[in-house]
Design a protein around this motif. Structure first.
Motif, PDB file in Angstrom:
ATOM      1  N   PHE A  95       0.832  -1.200   0.000  1.00 55.54           N
ATOM      2  CA  PHE A  95       0.000   0.000   0.000  1.00 55.54           C
ATOM      3  C   PHE A  95       0.869   1.254   0.000  1.00 55.54           C
ATOM      4  O   PHE A  95       0.553   2.254  -0.656  1.00 55.54           O
ATOM      5  N   LEU A  96       1.978   1.203   0.728  1.00 58.39           N
ATOM      6  CA  LEU A  96       2.901   2.333   0.764  1.00 58.39           C
ATOM      7  C   LEU A  96       3.526   2.561  -0.611  1.00 58.39           C
ATOM      8  O   LEU A  96       3.668   3.709  -1.053  1.00 58.39           O
ATOM      9  N   ALA A  97       3.893   1.485  -1.296  1.00 61.97           N
ATOM     10  CA  ALA A  97       4.472   1.608  -2.630  1.00 61.97           C
ATOM     11  C   ALA A  97       3.480   2.264  -3.587  1.00 61.97           C
ATOM     12  O   ALA A  97       3.850   3.095  -4.425  1.00 61.97           O
ATOM     13  N   HIS A  98       2.215   1.876  -3.460  1.00 56.01           N
ATOM     14  CA  HIS A  98       1.172   2.472  -4.302  1.00 56.01           C
ATOM     15  C   HIS A  98       1.030   3.958  -3.997  1.00 56.01           C
ATOM     16  O   HIS A  98       0.896   4.796  -4.906  1.00 56.01           O
ATOM     17  N   THR A  99       1.063   4.312  -2.723  1.00 54.91           N
ATOM     18  CA  THR A  99       0.954   5.713  -2.328  1.00 54.91           C
ATOM     19  C   THR A  99       2.135   6.524  -2.859  1.00 54.91           C
ATOM     20  O   THR A  99       1.959   7.645  -3.348  1.00 54.91           O
ATOM     21  N   LEU A 100       3.329   5.970  -2.774  1.00 49.33           N
ATOM     22  CA  LEU A 100       4.507   6.678  -3.264  1.00 49.33           C
ATOM     23  C   LEU A 100       4.443   6.888  -4.774  1.00 49.33           C
ATOM     24  O   LEU A 100       4.961   7.887  -5.289  1.00 49.33           O
ATOM     25  N   SER A 101       3.825   5.962  -5.485  1.00 47.49           N
ATOM     26  CA  SER A 101       3.688   6.148  -6.925  1.00 47.49           C
ATOM     27  C   SER A 101       2.805   7.354  -7.230  1.00 47.49           C
ATOM     28  O   SER A 101       3.049   8.097  -8.185  1.00 47.49           O
ATOM     29  N   GLU A 102       1.790   7.566  -6.407  1.00 42.50           N
ATOM     30  CA  GLU A 102       0.915   8.722  -6.598  1.00 42.50           C
ATOM     31  C   GLU A 102       1.633  10.013  -6.181  1.00 42.50           C
ATOM     32  O   GLU A 102       1.462  11.063  -6.805  1.00 42.50           O
ATOM     33  N   ILE A 103       2.426   9.935  -5.126  1.00 40.86           N
ATOM     34  CA  ILE A 103       3.239  11.085  -4.734  1.00 40.86           C
ATOM     35  C   ILE A 103       4.250  11.404  -5.838  1.00 40.86           C
ATOM     36  O   ILE A 103       4.532  12.567  -6.137  1.00 40.86           O
TER      37      ILE A 103
ATOM     38  N   MET B 158      10.184  13.668  -9.183  1.00 45.16           N
ATOM     39  CA  MET B 158       9.713  12.427  -8.565  1.00 45.16           C
ATOM     40  C   MET B 158      10.614  12.024  -7.407  1.00 45.16           C
ATOM     41  O   MET B 158      10.133  11.596  -6.355  1.00 45.16           O
ATOM     42  N   LEU B 159      11.910  12.141  -7.613  1.00 43.26           N
ATOM     43  CA  LEU B 159      12.848  11.795  -6.542  1.00 43.26           C
ATOM     44  C   LEU B 159      12.628  12.667  -5.315  1.00 43.26           C
ATOM     45  O   LEU B 159      12.586  12.166  -4.185  1.00 43.26           O
ATOM     46  N   LEU B 160      12.474  13.966  -5.543  1.00 43.13           N
ATOM     47  CA  LEU B 160      12.264  14.896  -4.429  1.00 43.13           C
ATOM     48  C   LEU B 160      11.006  14.549  -3.649  1.00 43.13           C
ATOM     49  O   LEU B 160      11.030  14.414  -2.416  1.00 43.13           O
ATOM     50  N   PHE B 161       9.904  14.378  -4.346  1.00 37.69           N
ATOM     51  CA  PHE B 161       8.632  14.125  -3.680  1.00 37.69           C
ATOM     52  C   PHE B 161       8.586  12.750  -3.026  1.00 37.69           C
ATOM     53  O   PHE B 161       8.068  12.604  -1.916  1.00 37.69           O
ATOM     54  N   THR B 162       9.107  11.733  -3.700  1.00 40.40           N
ATOM     55  CA  THR B 162       9.039  10.387  -3.124  1.00 40.40           C
ATOM     56  C   THR B 162       9.977  10.237  -1.926  1.00 40.40           C
ATOM     57  O   THR B 162       9.647   9.532  -0.964  1.00 40.40           O
ATOM     58  N   LEU B 163      11.128  10.907  -1.972  1.00 41.90           N
ATOM     59  CA  LEU B 163      12.040  10.844  -0.829  1.00 41.90           C
ATOM     60  C   LEU B 163      11.416  11.496   0.397  1.00 41.90           C
ATOM     61  O   LEU B 163      11.460  10.941   1.506  1.00 41.90           O
ATOM     62  N   LEU B 164      10.819  12.662   0.210  1.00 45.38           N
ATOM     63  CA  LEU B 164      10.155  13.327   1.322  1.00 45.38           C
ATOM     64  C   LEU B 164       8.918  12.546   1.764  1.00 45.38           C
ATOM     65  O   LEU B 164       8.662  12.379   2.959  1.00 45.38           O
ATOM     66  N   GLY B 165       8.171  12.070   0.793  1.00 42.86           N
ATOM     67  CA  GLY B 165       6.942  11.343   1.105  1.00 42.86           C
ATOM     68  C   GLY B 165       7.193  10.010   1.769  1.00 42.86           C
ATOM     69  O   GLY B 165       6.418   9.580   2.631  1.00 42.86           O
ATOM     70  N   SER B 166       8.273   9.324   1.392  1.00 38.66           N
ATOM     71  CA  SER B 166       8.538   8.001   1.954  1.00 38.66           C
ATOM     72  C   SER B 166       8.785   8.067   3.450  1.00 38.66           C
ATOM     73  O   SER B 166       8.317   7.217   4.207  1.00 38.66           O
ATOM     74  N   ILE B 167       9.509   9.096   3.873  1.00 36.07           N
ATOM     75  CA  ILE B 167       9.788   9.241   5.303  1.00 36.07           C
ATOM     76  C   ILE B 167       8.510   9.607   6.052  1.00 36.07           C
ATOM     77  O   ILE B 167       8.164   8.985   7.074  1.00 36.07           O
ATOM     78  N   GLY B 168       7.797  10.589   5.536  1.00 40.41           N
ATOM     79  CA  GLY B 168       6.573  11.028   6.200  1.00 40.41           C
ATOM     80  C   GLY B 168       5.501   9.971   6.230  1.00 40.41           C
ATOM     81  O   GLY B 168       4.933   9.650   7.282  1.00 40.41           O
ATOM     82  N   VAL B 169       5.219   9.382   5.081  1.00 37.28           N
ATOM     83  CA  VAL B 169       4.175   8.360   5.001  1.00 37.28           C
ATOM     84  C   VAL B 169       4.610   7.088   5.718  1.00 37.28           C
ATOM     85  O   VAL B 169       3.812   6.408   6.349  1.00 37.28           O
ATOM     86  N   GLY B 170       5.916   6.765   5.623  1.00 37.80           N
ATOM     87  CA  GLY B 170       6.412   5.576   6.309  1.00 37.80           C
ATOM     88  C   GLY B 170       6.257   5.692   7.814  1.00 37.80           C
ATOM     89  O   GLY B 170       5.824   4.750   8.484  1.00 37.80           O
ATOM     90  N   GLU B 171       6.591   6.842   8.359  1.00 40.51           N
ATOM     91  CA  GLU B 171       6.427   7.063   9.793  1.00 40.51           C
ATOM     92  C   GLU B 171       4.949   7.027  10.180  1.00 40.51           C
ATOM     93  O   GLU B 171       4.576   6.484  11.220  1.00 40.51           O
ATOM     94  N   LEU B 172       4.113   7.601   9.318  1.00 36.95           N
ATOM     95  CA  LEU B 172       2.675   7.615   9.589  1.00 36.95           C
ATOM     96  C   LEU B 172       2.116   6.198   9.608  1.00 36.95           C
ATOM     97  O   LEU B 172       1.293   5.841  10.460  1.00 36.95           O
TER      98      LEU B 172
END
Length: 264
Positions: A35-43, A62-76
Protein backbone atom coordinates in the motif's frame (compact mmCIF):
# COMPACT_ATOMS: atom_id res chain seq x y z
CA UNK A 1 14.28 -3.84 -33.23
CA UNK A 2 17.71 -3.07 -31.76
CA UNK A 3 18.59 -1.06 -34.84
CA UNK A 4 16.62 1.75 -33.24
CA UNK A 5 18.54 3.73 -30.67
CA UNK A 6 15.51 4.39 -28.46
CA UNK A 7 14.83 0.65 -28.15
CA UNK A 8 18.41 -0.06 -27.10
CA UNK A 9 18.13 2.63 -24.47
CA UNK A 10 14.73 1.33 -23.36
CA UNK A 11 16.00 -2.24 -22.93
CA UNK A 12 19.09 -1.13 -21.02
CA UNK A 13 17.08 1.15 -18.72
CA UNK A 14 14.33 -1.41 -18.19
CA UNK A 15 16.90 -4.09 -17.28
CA UNK A 16 18.27 -2.03 -14.40
CA UNK A 17 14.76 -0.97 -13.39
CA UNK A 18 13.61 -4.60 -13.28
CA UNK A 19 16.62 -5.67 -11.22
CA UNK A 20 16.12 -2.82 -8.76
CA UNK A 21 12.37 -3.30 -8.40
CA UNK A 22 12.78 -7.07 -8.20
CA UNK A 23 15.18 -6.78 -5.27
CA UNK A 24 13.28 -4.03 -3.44
CA UNK A 25 9.99 -5.79 -4.07
CA UNK A 26 10.92 -8.79 -1.95
CA UNK A 27 11.20 -6.52 1.07
CA UNK A 28 8.12 -4.51 0.10
CA UNK A 29 6.04 -7.69 0.29
CA UNK A 30 7.79 -9.02 3.39
CA UNK A 31 7.22 -5.75 5.26
CA UNK A 32 3.61 -5.44 3.97
CA UNK A 33 4.45 -2.14 2.26
CA UNK A 34 2.46 -2.74 -0.94
CA UNK A 35 0.00 0.00 0.00
CA UNK A 36 2.90 2.33 0.76
CA UNK A 37 4.47 1.61 -2.63
CA UNK A 38 1.17 2.47 -4.30
CA UNK A 39 0.95 5.71 -2.33
CA UNK A 40 4.51 6.68 -3.26
CA UNK A 41 3.69 6.15 -6.92
CA UNK A 42 0.91 8.72 -6.60
CA UNK A 43 3.24 11.09 -4.73
CA UNK A 44 5.71 10.55 -7.56
CA UNK A 45 3.09 11.63 -10.06
CA UNK A 46 2.70 14.92 -8.19
CA UNK A 47 6.49 15.29 -8.11
CA UNK A 48 6.80 14.75 -11.85
CA UNK A 49 4.02 17.24 -12.52
CA UNK A 50 5.70 19.76 -10.22
CA UNK A 51 8.98 19.27 -12.12
CA UNK A 52 7.18 20.01 -15.38
CA UNK A 53 5.69 23.13 -13.80
CA UNK A 54 9.07 24.55 -12.73
CA UNK A 55 10.85 23.37 -15.88
CA UNK A 56 13.12 20.52 -14.76
CA UNK A 57 13.25 16.83 -15.68
CA UNK A 58 10.32 14.80 -14.23
CA UNK A 59 12.74 12.28 -12.70
CA UNK A 60 14.16 14.85 -10.28
CA UNK A 61 10.73 16.01 -9.21
CA UNK A 62 9.71 12.43 -8.57
CA UNK A 63 12.85 11.79 -6.54
CA UNK A 64 12.26 14.90 -4.43
CA UNK A 65 8.63 14.12 -3.68
CA UNK A 66 9.04 10.39 -3.12
CA UNK A 67 12.04 10.84 -0.83
CA UNK A 68 10.16 13.33 1.32
CA UNK A 69 6.94 11.34 1.11
CA UNK A 70 8.54 8.00 1.95
CA UNK A 71 9.79 9.24 5.30
CA UNK A 72 6.57 11.03 6.20
CA UNK A 73 4.18 8.36 5.00
CA UNK A 74 6.41 5.58 6.31
CA UNK A 75 6.43 7.06 9.79
CA UNK A 76 2.67 7.61 9.59
CA UNK A 77 2.07 4.00 8.61
CA UNK A 78 4.09 2.82 11.61
CA UNK A 79 2.72 5.10 14.30
CA UNK A 80 -0.83 6.01 13.29
CA UNK A 81 -3.84 4.02 14.52
CA UNK A 82 -5.70 5.14 11.41
CA UNK A 83 -2.87 4.55 8.97
CA UNK A 84 -5.05 3.31 6.07
CA UNK A 85 -7.34 6.31 6.23
CA UNK A 86 -4.46 8.73 6.74
CA UNK A 87 -2.44 7.36 3.83
CA UNK A 88 -5.53 7.36 1.61
CA UNK A 89 -6.02 11.03 2.40
CA UNK A 90 -2.39 11.76 1.52
CA UNK A 91 -2.78 9.85 -1.76
CA UNK A 92 -5.84 11.88 -2.68
CA UNK A 93 -4.04 15.13 -1.85
CA UNK A 94 -1.04 14.37 -4.04
CA UNK A 95 -3.14 13.17 -6.97
CA UNK A 96 -4.97 16.48 -6.78
CA UNK A 97 -1.68 18.38 -6.61
CA UNK A 98 -0.38 16.49 -9.63
CA UNK A 99 -3.42 17.42 -11.68
CA UNK A 100 -3.11 21.03 -10.53
CA UNK A 101 0.58 21.29 -11.47
CA UNK A 102 -0.09 19.87 -14.92
CA UNK A 103 -3.00 22.25 -15.43
CA UNK A 104 -1.13 25.42 -14.47
CA UNK A 105 1.98 24.37 -16.38
CA UNK A 106 -0.05 24.17 -19.58
CA UNK A 107 1.18 20.67 -20.46
CA UNK A 108 -0.89 18.69 -22.91
CA UNK A 109 -2.65 15.41 -22.18
CA UNK A 110 0.05 13.40 -23.95
CA UNK A 111 2.66 14.60 -21.47
CA UNK A 112 0.39 13.69 -18.59
CA UNK A 113 -0.12 10.24 -20.09
CA UNK A 114 3.65 9.73 -20.32
CA UNK A 115 4.04 10.57 -16.63
CA UNK A 116 1.22 8.25 -15.59
CA UNK A 117 1.97 5.31 -17.86
CA UNK A 118 5.58 5.73 -18.93
CA UNK A 119 7.10 6.07 -22.39
CA UNK A 120 9.82 3.98 -23.99
CA UNK A 121 10.56 6.62 -26.62
CA UNK A 122 11.25 9.19 -23.93
CA UNK A 123 14.42 7.46 -22.67
CA UNK A 124 17.54 9.05 -24.11
CA UNK A 125 21.23 8.43 -23.44
CA UNK A 126 21.38 10.90 -20.56
CA UNK A 127 18.23 9.40 -19.05
CA UNK A 128 19.70 5.89 -19.24
CA UNK A 129 22.89 7.00 -17.50
CA UNK A 130 20.85 8.64 -14.73
CA UNK A 131 18.67 5.56 -14.26
CA UNK A 132 21.64 3.19 -14.19
CA UNK A 133 23.49 5.33 -11.64
CA UNK A 134 20.43 5.62 -9.41
CA UNK A 135 19.75 1.89 -9.69
CA UNK A 136 23.30 1.06 -8.65
CA UNK A 137 23.01 3.44 -5.68
CA UNK A 138 19.80 1.74 -4.55
CA UNK A 139 21.30 -1.73 -4.86
CA UNK A 140 24.43 -0.68 -2.94
CA UNK A 141 22.27 0.79 -0.16
CA UNK A 142 20.37 -2.48 0.14
CA UNK A 143 23.61 -4.48 0.07
CA UNK A 144 25.07 -2.43 2.92
CA UNK A 145 22.15 -3.15 5.26
CA UNK A 146 20.98 -6.44 3.76
CA UNK A 147 21.77 -8.67 6.71
CA UNK A 148 19.86 -6.51 9.17
CA UNK A 149 17.18 -5.78 6.58
CA UNK A 150 16.60 -9.50 6.10
CA UNK A 151 16.29 -9.97 9.85
CA UNK A 152 14.01 -6.96 10.34
CA UNK A 153 11.78 -7.75 7.34
CA UNK A 154 11.17 -11.42 8.07
CA UNK A 155 11.42 -11.44 11.88
CA UNK A 156 10.88 -7.93 13.20
CA UNK A 157 10.43 -8.96 16.84
CA UNK A 158 13.53 -11.15 16.73
CA UNK A 159 15.53 -8.30 15.18
CA UNK A 160 14.55 -5.98 18.02
CA UNK A 161 15.43 -8.66 20.58
CA UNK A 162 18.88 -9.06 19.03
CA UNK A 163 19.60 -5.34 19.15
CA UNK A 164 19.21 -4.56 15.46
CA UNK A 165 18.78 -0.83 14.82
CA UNK A 166 15.43 -1.32 13.12
CA UNK A 167 14.67 2.41 12.87
CA UNK A 168 17.86 3.04 10.90
CA UNK A 169 17.25 0.00 8.69
CA UNK A 170 13.69 1.16 8.10
CA UNK A 171 14.80 4.64 7.04
CA UNK A 172 17.41 3.25 4.63
CA UNK A 173 14.79 0.97 3.13
CA UNK A 174 12.22 3.79 2.79
CA UNK A 175 14.79 5.90 0.94
CA UNK A 176 15.61 2.94 -1.32
CA UNK A 177 11.92 2.35 -1.97
CA UNK A 178 11.36 6.00 -2.83
CA UNK A 179 14.23 5.96 -5.32
CA UNK A 180 12.95 2.71 -6.82
CA UNK A 181 9.52 4.24 -7.39
CA UNK A 182 11.07 7.23 -9.17
CA UNK A 183 13.30 4.96 -11.25
CA UNK A 184 10.64 2.41 -12.19
CA UNK A 185 8.13 5.07 -13.17
CA UNK A 186 10.34 6.09 -16.08
CA UNK A 187 9.29 2.96 -17.97
CA UNK A 188 5.92 1.82 -16.56
CA UNK A 189 4.76 5.22 -15.33
CA UNK A 190 3.96 6.55 -11.88
CA UNK A 191 0.50 5.02 -11.84
CA UNK A 192 1.61 1.42 -12.31
CA UNK A 193 5.16 1.28 -10.97
CA UNK A 194 3.88 -0.66 -7.95
CA UNK A 195 3.30 -3.57 -10.36
CA UNK A 196 7.04 -4.18 -10.62
CA UNK A 197 7.44 -3.63 -6.90
CA UNK A 198 4.83 -6.18 -5.82
CA UNK A 199 3.82 -8.80 -8.39
CA UNK A 200 7.22 -10.36 -9.26
CA UNK A 201 8.12 -10.59 -5.57
CA UNK A 202 4.68 -11.95 -4.64
CA UNK A 203 5.13 -14.63 -7.29
CA UNK A 204 8.64 -15.39 -6.05
CA UNK A 205 7.37 -16.08 -2.51
CA UNK A 206 5.54 -19.13 -3.82
CA UNK A 207 8.72 -20.58 -5.33
CA UNK A 208 11.77 -19.43 -3.39
CA UNK A 209 12.51 -21.14 -0.07
CA UNK A 210 15.28 -18.74 0.95
CA UNK A 211 15.65 -14.97 0.73
CA UNK A 212 18.35 -15.14 -2.01
CA UNK A 213 16.12 -17.52 -3.97
CA UNK A 214 13.14 -15.18 -3.64
CA UNK A 215 15.25 -12.25 -4.80
CA UNK A 216 16.55 -14.21 -7.79
CA UNK A 217 13.05 -15.32 -8.84
CA UNK A 218 11.66 -11.83 -8.30
CA UNK A 219 14.31 -10.26 -10.51
CA UNK A 220 13.76 -12.98 -13.12
CA UNK A 221 10.01 -12.39 -13.29
CA UNK A 222 10.51 -8.61 -13.43
CA UNK A 223 12.98 -9.00 -16.29
CA UNK A 224 10.63 -11.30 -18.20
CA UNK A 225 7.83 -8.78 -17.79
CA UNK A 226 9.73 -5.74 -19.03
CA UNK A 227 11.68 -7.49 -21.80
CA UNK A 228 8.69 -9.28 -23.29
CA UNK A 229 6.55 -6.21 -22.69
CA UNK A 230 8.97 -3.98 -24.60
CA UNK A 231 9.14 -6.46 -27.48
CA UNK A 232 5.37 -6.81 -27.75
CA UNK A 233 4.94 -3.07 -27.45
CA UNK A 234 7.39 -2.56 -30.31
CA UNK A 235 5.76 -5.00 -32.73
CA UNK A 236 2.16 -4.02 -31.93
CA UNK A 237 2.54 -0.30 -31.09
CA UNK A 238 0.33 -0.93 -28.06
CA UNK A 239 1.22 0.51 -24.64
CA UNK A 240 4.18 -1.28 -23.07
CA UNK A 241 2.64 -0.89 -19.61
CA UNK A 242 -0.37 -2.96 -20.69
CA UNK A 243 1.86 -5.86 -21.68
CA UNK A 244 4.05 -5.62 -18.58
CA UNK A 245 1.01 -5.60 -16.29
CA UNK A 246 -0.67 -8.48 -18.14
CA UNK A 247 2.47 -10.61 -18.19
CA UNK A 248 3.13 -10.14 -14.48
CA UNK A 249 -0.49 -10.91 -13.58
CA UNK A 250 -0.54 -14.06 -15.74
CA UNK A 251 2.74 -15.29 -14.25
CA UNK A 252 1.43 -14.67 -10.74
CA UNK A 253 -1.87 -16.47 -11.37
CA UNK A 254 -0.16 -19.48 -12.94
CA UNK A 255 2.39 -19.82 -10.14
CA UNK A 256 -0.23 -19.24 -7.45
CA UNK A 257 -2.53 -21.80 -9.06
CA UNK A 258 0.24 -24.40 -9.12
CA UNK A 259 1.06 -23.58 -5.50
CA UNK A 260 -2.56 -24.09 -4.44
CA UNK A 261 -2.84 -27.41 -6.28
CA UNK A 262 0.37 -28.73 -4.77
CA UNK A 263 -0.68 -27.88 -1.22
CA UNK A 264 -4.15 -29.35 -1.31
Amino acid sequence: MFQYEFMRYAFLASTFIAITCGVIGVYVVARSYAFLAHTLSEIGFAGAAFAVFIGIAPLWGMLLFTLLGSIGVGELSLHSDQKESSISAISALFIGLGVLFLAISGSNSRYATNILFGSIIGVDKQGVIQLVVLSVIVLLMILLVQRNLNFDSFDHIGAIAHGVHTDFVGIVFLISLAMSVAIGAQIVGSLLVFILLTLPSSTARHIGRTIPAMIAWSVFFALVGVWVGLYLGFITNWPVTFFIATIEVVIYLVVYGIHVVKHR
